[in-house]
Write a protein that holds these residues in place. Structure first.
Motif, short mmCIF file in Angstrom:
data_model
loop_
_atom_site.label_atom_id
_atom_site.label_comp_id
_atom_site.label_asym_id
_atom_site.label_seq_id
_atom_site.Cartn_x
_atom_site.Cartn_y
_atom_site.Cartn_z
N ALA A 18 56.57 -17.07 27.67
CA ALA A 18 55.84 -15.95 28.26
C ALA A 18 56.76 -14.87 28.83
CB ALA A 18 54.91 -16.47 29.36
N ARG A 19 58.04 -15.17 28.97
CA ARG A 19 58.98 -14.19 29.53
C ARG A 19 59.33 -13.09 28.54
NH1 ARG A 19 63.62 -18.47 30.65
NH2 ARG A 19 63.05 -18.80 28.47
N HIS A 24 61.91 -7.02 24.30
CA HIS A 24 62.87 -8.05 23.91
C HIS A 24 62.85 -8.26 22.39
CE1 HIS A 24 62.03 -9.33 28.16
NE2 HIS A 24 63.36 -9.36 28.17
N ILE A 25 61.65 -8.31 21.84
CA ILE A 25 61.51 -8.51 20.39
C ILE A 25 62.13 -7.34 19.63
CG2 ILE A 25 59.84 -8.68 18.50
CD1 ILE A 25 57.98 -10.13 20.57
N GLY A 26 61.89 -6.13 20.08
CA GLY A 26 62.46 -4.95 19.43
C GLY A 26 63.97 -4.95 19.46
N SER A 66 66.80 -5.89 29.19
CA SER A 66 66.31 -6.75 28.12
C SER A 66 67.44 -7.56 27.48
CB SER A 66 65.60 -5.91 27.05
OG SER A 66 64.45 -5.32 27.60
N VAL A 67 68.60 -6.94 27.29
CA VAL A 67 69.74 -7.67 26.73
C VAL A 67 70.20 -8.76 27.69
CG1 VAL A 67 72.16 -7.46 26.04
CG2 VAL A 67 70.49 -5.83 25.19
N TYR A 75 68.82 -16.73 24.06
CA TYR A 75 68.60 -16.27 22.69
C TYR A 75 69.83 -15.59 22.09
CZ TYR A 75 63.76 -17.39 23.66
OH TYR A 75 62.62 -18.06 23.99
N ILE A 76 70.65 -14.99 22.94
CA ILE A 76 71.91 -14.39 22.52
C ILE A 76 72.96 -14.70 23.58
CG2 ILE A 76 70.81 -12.46 21.28
CD1 ILE A 76 71.60 -10.64 23.67
#
Length: 94
Positions: A18-19, A24-26, A66-67, A75-76
């Motif tokens: 949910a975060r 973030h997706i973009g 976001s990064v 995720y990164i």
């Protein structure tokens, strides 16, 4: 042409997270595009303005938040350079 498996894997991973927001997706999709254009080298060396252009994000604060979130959520891996003329490193964690 490369497979889109990294993007599919990302969507599977975030399905119940949910975060994660559309921003973030973009940014993640823009990083994948940047990675592919730069011959799939990991880590990729990025300038924020280049990724922001691909992701259609205009606010530096939104990009950096976001990064940093993507990094904190696993995720990164993000290694900022803190210098305008030096790119940051982004490791895509597949």
């Amino acid at each position: 042409m490369l497979s889109i498996n990294p993007l599919s894997d990302f969507f599977n991973a975030i399905e119940k997270d949910a975060r994660i927001s559309i921003t973030h997706i973009g940014i993640y999709a823009a990083l994948l595009q940047y990675w592919q254009v730069n011959e799939c080298v990991n880590p990729i060396r990025v300038y924020s303005y280049e990724v922001m252009k691909i992701a259609k994000i205009s606010a530096h604060a939104t990009y950096h938040k976001s990064v940093k979130d993507l990094n904190a959520f696993g995720y990164i891996r993000y290694e900022p350079s803190f210098k305008r003329n030096s790119p940051s490193k982004v490791y895509l964690l597949f």
